[in-house]
Design a protein around this motif. Structure first.
Motif, PDB file in Angstrom:
ATOM      1  N   GLU A 214     -24.092 -28.324 -36.322  1.00 37.04           N
ATOM      2  CA  GLU A 214     -23.328 -27.457 -36.347  1.00 37.04           C
ATOM      3  C   GLU A 214     -22.347 -28.158 -37.699  1.00 37.04           C
ATOM      4  O   GLU A 214     -22.427 -29.173 -37.635  1.00 37.04           O
ATOM      5  N   TYR A 236     -28.347 -33.862 -39.628  1.00 37.93           N
ATOM      6  CA  TYR A 236     -28.956 -32.711 -39.403  1.00 37.93           C
ATOM      7  C   TYR A 236     -30.340 -32.348 -39.086  1.00 37.93           C
ATOM      8  O   TYR A 236     -31.466 -33.373 -39.543  1.00 37.93           O
ATOM      9  N   MET A 256     -26.106 -36.699 -46.149  1.00 39.88           N
ATOM     10  CA  MET A 256     -27.629 -37.260 -45.671  1.00 39.88           C
ATOM     11  C   MET A 256     -28.678 -37.049 -46.588  1.00 39.88           C
ATOM     12  O   MET A 256     -29.073 -37.137 -47.291  1.00 39.88           O
TER      13      MET A 256
HETATM   14  P1  ADP Z   1     -29.649 -22.120 -34.333  1.00 40.68           P
HETATM   15  O1  ADP Z   1     -30.477 -21.669 -35.320  1.00 40.68           O
HETATM   16  O2  ADP Z   1     -30.282 -20.920 -33.455  1.00 40.68           O
HETATM   17  O3  ADP Z   1     -28.342 -22.762 -34.275  1.00 40.68           O
HETATM   18  P2  ADP Z   1     -30.784 -24.740 -34.137  1.00 40.68           P
HETATM   19  O4  ADP Z   1     -30.424 -25.284 -32.786  1.00 40.68           O
HETATM   20  O5  ADP Z   1     -32.591 -25.428 -34.845  1.00 40.68           O
HETATM   21  O6  ADP Z   1     -30.758 -22.963 -34.657  1.00 40.68           O
HETATM   22  O7  ADP Z   1     -30.049 -25.321 -35.265  1.00 40.68           O
HETATM   23  C1  ADP Z   1     -30.350 -25.310 -36.360  1.00 40.68           C
HETATM   24  C2  ADP Z   1     -29.024 -25.070 -37.574  1.00 40.68           C
HETATM   25  O8  ADP Z   1     -27.947 -25.877 -37.288  1.00 40.68           O
HETATM   26  C3  ADP Z   1     -29.418 -24.972 -39.353  1.00 40.68           C
HETATM   27  O9  ADP Z   1     -30.178 -24.818 -39.955  1.00 40.68           O
HETATM   28  C4  ADP Z   1     -27.253 -25.958 -39.416  1.00 40.68           C
HETATM   29  O10 ADP Z   1     -27.477 -24.588 -39.923  1.00 40.68           O
HETATM   30  C5  ADP Z   1     -27.017 -25.881 -38.834  1.00 40.68           C
HETATM   31  N1  ADP Z   1     -26.997 -27.690 -38.183  1.00 40.68           N
HETATM   32  C6  ADP Z   1     -27.676 -29.121 -37.681  1.00 40.68           C
HETATM   33  N2  ADP Z   1     -26.788 -29.426 -38.019  1.00 40.68           N
HETATM   34  C7  ADP Z   1     -26.059 -29.576 -38.998  1.00 40.68           C
HETATM   35  C8  ADP Z   1     -25.012 -30.305 -39.758  1.00 40.68           C
HETATM   36  N3  ADP Z   1     -25.058 -31.919 -39.019  1.00 40.68           N
HETATM   37  N4  ADP Z   1     -23.957 -29.311 -40.380  1.00 40.68           N
HETATM   38  C9  ADP Z   1     -24.081 -28.484 -40.332  1.00 40.68           C
HETATM   39  N5  ADP Z   1     -25.122 -27.471 -39.928  1.00 40.68           N
HETATM   40  C10 ADP Z   1     -26.288 -28.161 -39.182  1.00 40.68           C
END
Ligand code: ADP
Ligand code: ZN
Length: 435
Positions: A214, A236, A256
């Protein structure tokens, strides 16, 4: 001294990396064209044949894939190998709508765990570490990804999953966890609970945290680092592309590194689809060049960020992505002004508040309203009660200076805003419900 999991790959020259990517891309396009009718139709419709794709430069000839395409192809439409060759299914968290499912062969799981092993190593983790995995286990990729990476590195793995915060803290203490993996909002919650239990970071052996899944601000990072006495690293990933570990932070903590031997990254203009040069903000697009079961070509993540190339002080040459500060469809347009949750979080933490807040947007008499409930800490609660309204006005002014529009701020009592053990929901846009 930076530690590497795969120094040969992580410090490869950009020419060699491009050659490796081009070779893998050629193979991948052929694999997808031959095995996925959905993709073959898309390419045929665009008039692109597999032989048209010889190198990374040809990537732009391929059509994009969107989340809507994945939903349309649900569940098996994009599967590129027989189901009997698959060993695992994961699914997105469904943050923005219907879940998407992704399939993995054993090879796919291995490469994903390899990416997570790189992240753990870059955060200083190794065979002597105790890695507490407090991401959710299950369909969500967070738990499984870091768990697998931790095994690869040879760390002692504590598969806690999320929740049961007091037990998390008991195990951090009793079993000497040195690396904590969870969402940043859960890390903040664990830090707060440690404080409430009368413990201090000196009572713990934690040295690093690997937090992602997130968006989180630099201010949030500093606040977590202080409350847990650690260095906090960003990670990420997304289920569609494998899971956490698509990109990971190094000791420099400035963006990253993307695992480019597995994923080709592009930045595009979200409106026109035009590829933008490095250093420009746009939507991140990934092509997975090594996955077998669910290989997506030019998948639009909707995450907004910037790519930068060049050798990092850590020694890595892998391209870096800046922290994505929200998805393109997360941007709120309030009274005509573009607003991101991260801007509000930055101001709140800078002003000494905790990251416990809720943003509510609505439309009343054809005008957008922005209400921000901000929780006070116990100390703030007793100090500020008498001049609550003045404090609310001051905070509203600080936010106005950042956003350009004025919110209504409501200071609320300690512990009244729900804590998150996974991905936090900090925005409720009621306008969408009326539409
Ligand atoms: P959902 O899209 O339903 O949340 P996921 O669990 O696969 O499903 O989440 C992926 C998304 O989470 C990414 O596309 C991004 O928007 C967010 N995300 C993942 N890691 C990070 C991070 N380090 N910083 C910001 N956003 C992130
Ligand atoms: Zn680096």
């Amino acid at each position: 001294m930076a530690k590497f999991w795969r120094e040969d790959i992580e410090t490869m020259s950009s020419e060699d990396m491009r050659a490796l990517q081009s070779e893998r891309l050629r193979k991948q396009v052929r694999h997808v064209y031959d095995n996925v009718p959905y993709y073959r139709n898309m390419m045929d419709n665009k008039g692109v044949a597999p032989d048209d794709i010889q190198s990374v430069d040809d990537l732009k000839k391929l059509p994009f894939l969107s989340k809507a395409d994945l939903r349309e192809a649900y569940p098996y439409g994009l599967l590129a190998v027989p189901l009997t060759d698959c060993v695992r299914i994961h699914s997105t968290s469904g943050t923005t709508g219907k879940r998407v499912v992704a399939f993995y062969t054993q090879h796919d799981v291995d490469l994903w765990e390899d990416c997570c092993a790189r992240a753990i190593t870059a955060a200083g983790g190794g065979a002597d570490d105790v890695v507490q995995v407090a991401y959710g286990y299950g369909l969500f990729t967070g738990g499984a990804g870091l768990h697998g990476g931790s095994h690869k590195v040879g760390s002692l793995t504590l598969p806690m999953s999320s929740g049961n915060t007091e037990r998390q803290i008991q195990f951090i203490q009793d079993l000497g966890a040195t690396v904590l993996c969870c969402t940043p909002s859960y890390a903040a919650y664990i830090g707060e609970t440690i404080h409430d239990m009368g413990l201090s970071p000196d009572d713990l052996q934690l040295k690093a945290g690997i937090f992602g899944a997130e968006p989180w601000t630099e201010e949030m990072r500093r606040s977590i680092e202080k409350s847990l006495g650690i260095k906090a690293y960003d990670i990420y990933g997304l289920t569609e592309i494998s899971g956490p570990g698509v990109a990971f932070e190094c000791c420099e903590q400035k963006g990253m590194h993307i695992n480019e031997d597995h994923f080709i990254a592009e930045i595009i203009d979200p409106e026109t689809g035009e590829v933008l040069p490095d250093g420009t903000v746009g939507e991140l697009v990934f092509t997975s060049i090594t996955k077998e079961a669910f290989p997506l070509l030019r998948y639009r993540t909707r995450d907004l960020c910037v790519l930068t190339r060049g050798k990092c002080a850590c020694g890595r040459t892998l391209v870096k992505m800046a922290k994505p500060m929200g998805r393109s469809d997360d941007m709120m347009i309030i009274r005509g002004v573009n607003v991101f949750q991260s801007q509000i979080e930055t101001v709140l933490i800078e002003q000494g508040y905790s990251p416990n807040y809720l943003i509510e947007v609505d439309r009343v008499n054809n005008t957008d309203t922005l209400d921000i409930s901000v929780e006070m800490t116990a100390e703030q609660f007793s100090d500020k009660m008498k001049d609550l309204q003045d404090t609310e006005r001051e905070l509203a002014s600080a936010i106005t200076a950042m956003l350009g529009i004025r919110p209504k701020v409501h200071l609320v009592s300690p512990k009244t805003i729900a804590r998150s053990e996974g991905k936090a929901v900090r925005v409720i846009d009621r306008r969408k419900l009326h539409d």
